[in-house]
Scaffold this active site. Structure first.
Site, short mmCIF file in Angstrom:
data_model
loop_
_atom_site.label_atom_id
_atom_site.label_comp_id
_atom_site.label_asym_id
_atom_site.label_seq_id
_atom_site.Cartn_x
_atom_site.Cartn_y
_atom_site.Cartn_z
N GLU A 37 -6.82 -2.22 9.59
CA GLU A 37 -8.26 -2.06 9.67
C GLU A 37 -8.84 -3.47 9.47
O GLU A 37 -8.53 -4.11 8.47
CB GLU A 37 -8.71 -1.12 8.55
CG GLU A 37 -10.13 -0.66 8.70
CD GLU A 37 -10.58 0.23 7.53
OE1 GLU A 37 -9.72 0.77 6.81
OE2 GLU A 37 -11.80 0.34 7.37
N ARG A 67 4.96 1.80 -0.33
CA ARG A 67 4.28 0.51 -0.29
C ARG A 67 5.08 -0.56 -0.99
O ARG A 67 5.84 -0.27 -1.91
CB ARG A 67 2.97 0.59 -1.10
CG ARG A 67 1.91 1.30 -0.46
CD ARG A 67 0.62 1.25 -1.27
NE ARG A 67 -0.38 1.70 -0.35
CZ ARG A 67 -1.24 0.92 0.27
NH1 ARG A 67 -1.30 -0.36 -0.01
NH2 ARG A 67 -2.07 1.41 1.16
N LYS A 111 -7.55 -4.61 -1.15
CA LYS A 111 -8.49 -5.45 -0.40
C LYS A 111 -9.79 -5.61 -1.18
O LYS A 111 -10.41 -6.67 -1.14
CB LYS A 111 -8.81 -4.80 0.95
CG LYS A 111 -7.77 -5.05 2.01
CD LYS A 111 -8.23 -4.43 3.32
CE LYS A 111 -7.09 -4.39 4.32
NZ LYS A 111 -7.34 -3.41 5.39
#
Ligand code: ATP
Ligand code: MG
Length: 582
Positions: A42, A285, A295
């Site tokens: 994204e 992850r 982020k």
């Protein structure tokens, strides 16, 4: 708990994690003739080291199985997205050593998503709902209680079509209505309780401008994007596991494979559309201690000026790691070492440092630099004495060749390589003692010149029989120290980096403290150092080992031969384990 990753050889011919096993089976059974994967960031921030794991997985599989890999920007949330991020992400993927087959944007598919939504409405599988956000929450139920049907759930197909077309035409304000999938308000999986698939948002989009006042939700757009691109294995992180039933529901009910008219506009626009049914597979992850990866937190560090921009060498962003000097091969090695599984684990920061050392040790030529200088004068050489010595550029690899290193009567040595009152076991220079000047010979310290308490000069004699190559050079002396000839030394800015946080888990928000309170005050220190001339002329981003000091990299942005700037990428040894830090 930190997990010790299984040791793997970087050059291991075949990786065999559970995802690759699935792929091999799918190819063997003929389920797929070829494999297609994608990396779907994204564009709402810079990539970090966690993304590198996903990039190495998707592009690595592409390479190993000969399948194309798309880079797809998941740009369905225009408010938070920025073209600056898009460019940085492309640069980062290439820097890691990968090239995409096609560059796509979820926004390329907006018309297809819209037509697909119309199809769902016509099939009685989606409806326009007028509940506001708070009411939707109330109706949704909880983990232990089923939800309740929206009062708008039984709207007729005709009314839904009318309202949805008007949503698309921009007739209603933000948040007034949503389009929801009609699935099951009593489902044990909350994601299936009639999730919204479209919302109204009058926001300009970086690619589509003001063409769309409605935007598709991630869960709806992502799976259909995969299907349009013919992605066979859609690899994502574990938090999407509970979304998989919704992923499959959308793929199955829209059924692009059997409804090519839905994507005809894309074909008309010249896109290849190898529509297929994708399969989502989740893996764990990458988490690393002594850093933050969300982020949101990275953005806060940048915005609040706690670091110097997105490429601050202390950040775990790919831009930051690059600027620090971390070679892309070290990140690929890390991805291999950590491997792919469904087990959540926390990787010790020293594992990353170990990968960097390993790659830089093989790739970095050696040079000499002094970062905390004190002058050493060889009194038995004449004033103005100048020599050119020949040094190998790499102790293990002759391919690096040799270089000339100027030597003069006055040299800089590290202040810590001399001690007036040495502790036991100190094997470097002491008053009256001897040490080997690397590549020169053995010097004895005759006199210590001081200004108050500060040592300003060490006056030494060089044993003329101990010069490199002579018989007398074999004489046993415990310490060898590095040096830089003062006459020809080039001043440089040397940035000594350390971990950004001083605790392993800066994310633990405890006792009113946040990660901001755990910043390591010594995470960067800029000092003036002296370099031998051939270090100054290295190109920006060139790796180098300054002997005994660590692996360094010429700063990507600030370094110039006339004003050299070097970043310490990693120390030669793990100094944190010794501190009990890790
Ligand atoms: P956010 O949710 O804050 O937007 P994100 O990390 O999910 O951040 P994306 O841009 O959506 O960011 O991620 C792109 C891809 O990278 C996704 O497939 C995601 O699963 C993967 N990814 C993100 N973080 C990690 C990580 N720490 N380890 C492995 N893969 C990751
Ligand atoms: Mg995300």
């Amino acid at each position: 708990m930190t997990a010790t990753p299984a040791p793997t050889d970087a050059t291991a011919p075949e990786k065999n994690d559970f995802i690759r096993q699935i792929i091999r089976e799918d190819l063997a059974s003929g389920k797929h003739a070829a494999v297609r994967t994608r990396f779907p960031p994204e564009p709402n921030g810079y990539l970090h080291i966690g993304h590198a794991k996903s990039i190495c997985l998707n592009f690595g599989i592409g390479r190993e199985f000969g399948g194309p890999v798309n880079l797809r920007f998941d740009d369905t949330n225009p408010a938070k997205e920025d073209p600056e991020y898009v460019e940085a992400i492309k640069e980062d993927v290439r820097w890691l050593g990968f090239e995409w087959a096609e560059l796509r944007h979820a926004s390329d598919y907006f018309e297809v998503f819209y037509r697909s939504a119309i199809k769902l409405i016509e099939d009685g599988k989606a409806y326009v709902c007028d509940l506001n956000a708070e009411q939707v929450r109330e109706y949704r139920g909880t983990l232990t209680e089923p939800g309740r049907n929206s009062p708008f759930r039984e709207r007729s197909v005709a009314e839904n079509l009318d309202l949805f077309t008007r949503m698309r035409a921009g007739e209603f304000p933000d948040g007034a209505r949503t389009l929801r999938a009609k699935i099951d308000m009593a489902s044990g999986n909350i994601n299936l309780r009639d999730p919204a698939i479209y919302r109204i948002k009058h926001v300009e989009h970086q690619n589509t401008g003001n063409a769309w006042p409605i935007y598709p939700m991630y869960d709806y757009a992502h799976c259909l994007s995969d299907a349009l691109e013919g992605i066979t294995h859609s690899l994502c992180t574990l938090e999407f596991e509970d979304h998989r039933p919704l992923y499959d529901w959308c793929v199955d009910h829209v059924d692009l494979v059997r409804n090519p008219h839905l994507y005809q506009p894309l074909v008309d626009a010249g896109f290849a559309v190898p529509a297929a049914k994708p399969r989502q597979i989740e893996f764990s992850r990458l988490n690393i201690n002594y850093t933050v990866m969300s982020k949101r937190k990275l953005l806060a560090l940048v915005d609040e000026g706690l670091v110097n921009g997105w490429d601050d060498p202390r950040l775990p962003t790919l831009q930051g790691l690059r600027r620090r000097g971390c070679p892309p091969a070290a990140l690929r090695l890390l991805a291999d070492r950590v491997g792919i599984s469904k087990q959540n684990s926390l990787i010790d920061f020293s594992v990353l440092e170990g990968c960097i050392r390993e790659v830089m040790d093989a790739a970095a030529p050696r040079r000499m630099a002094v970062i905390d200088p004190v002058k050493l004068v060889v009194t038995n050489l004449p004033e103005g004495h100048a020599e050119s010595l020949v040094f190998a550029n790499h102790p293990k690899d002759p391919a690096f060749g040799e270089r000339a290193v100027p030597f003069s009567r006055e040299v800089w040595i590290e202040r810590e390589d001399f001690m007036e009152v040495p502790p036991k076991g100190f094997h470097r220079l002491v008053p009256g003692g001897e040490v080997r000047l690397r590549g020169v010979g053995i010097v004895r310290c005759d006199e210590v010149v001081k200004d108050g308490d500060t040592i300003v000069e060490l006056r030494c004699t060089l044993d003329p029989e101990s010069r490199a190559g002579m018989e007398g050079a074999n004489r046993k002396v415990k310490g060898t120290i590095h040096w830089v000839a003062a006459a020809t030394a080039v001043a440089a800015e040397v940035r000594l980096y350390d971990r950004l946080f001083s605790v392993p888990d800066p994310d633990k928000d405890e006792a009113g403290k946040t990660y901001r309170d755990y910043l390591n005050p010594d995470s960067v220190r800029a000092v003036r150092g002296w370099l031998e001339p051939s270090a100054a002329t290295l190109a920006p981003e060139a790796p180098v080992q300054f002997e005994r000091l660590g692996f360094f990299t010429a700063d990507r942005r600030d370094h110039a031969p006339a004003a050299p700037v070097f970043n310490r990428t990693v120390t030669l040894r793990d100094t944190w384990a010794a501190k009990g830090g890790a």
